[in-house]
Enzyme design. Sequence first.
Site, short mmCIF file in Angstrom:
data_model
loop_
_atom_site.label_atom_id
_atom_site.label_comp_id
_atom_site.label_asym_id
_atom_site.label_seq_id
_atom_site.Cartn_x
_atom_site.Cartn_y
_atom_site.Cartn_z
CE LYS A 12 -2.90 2.27 4.76
NZ LYS A 12 -2.84 1.42 3.54
CB SER A 64 -0.96 0.02 1.20
OG SER A 64 -0.24 0.17 2.40
#
Length: 259
Positions: A133, A84
């Site tokens: 993230k 990701s």
Amino acid sequence: MNKEKGNGAFQEMREREKEIEAYQEMCECEYVSCNANSIVAKNRRRTRALAIVLSVLFVLISGFIMLCMFAERVYIYTGVEGPSMQPTINADSPNTSEPYDYAYINTYQKGTYGDIIVIKHTNAGGDVRYVIKRLIGMAGDTITIDNTDATVTKVYRNGELLVEDYIKAAKFNGIGGTVGARTGVTSVTIPENGIFYMGDNRNNSDDCRNYGYNETPYCETTANIIGRVDYIVPNGVKDDGKDVERLFAGIREIFKSIF
């Protein structure tokens, strides 16, 4: 009679010589005594000074060792799985299995716009996992994702276009993660204490676009941030040469928190 006077004068001279000798001996004794006392006093001062220096050195060395021990706790060292955050993290990993990169997480910092952070995420089912993230928005910000262009997706924060040279693909889903969001404009205003984050590999990342703010719990608050990622060590690198840098960076963070 003259003889008696002569003997008396001679005897008087001898007595004076004896007095002078006794006086000289007394002076010599006093000098030696004073000199000895001076030497003893000097030695005592030197001993006290040495004791003070050694005490200060002990305190400094002990304090430095303690700082180093605390500094090691500033950074959490962990492996990062999944694609990701490609190409920033795990650039050479095609899937969720090893090999993967390693991240040093600064637990003293929550991060700001553009920083990579680690978040404790709890989904609607109560399952907890830790995700890594990039922080895009914070409380009060309005994040807009514009997919009206066929080749590129534009992200705005409070109407200002973000320059994101770190993402993997120029085109990706909008907020809500639906196919329809690829062709429209979607936006969200981040609630009090909230944060908005996305992965750099926008087409293969579960993040605030999917979690939304209509769920309970919704996309996390600042309280869920574990820390900011300060260092990324590529897979296969045994020593990136930054151990000392990380150590002193940790000490600086401790001083910042104190002062």
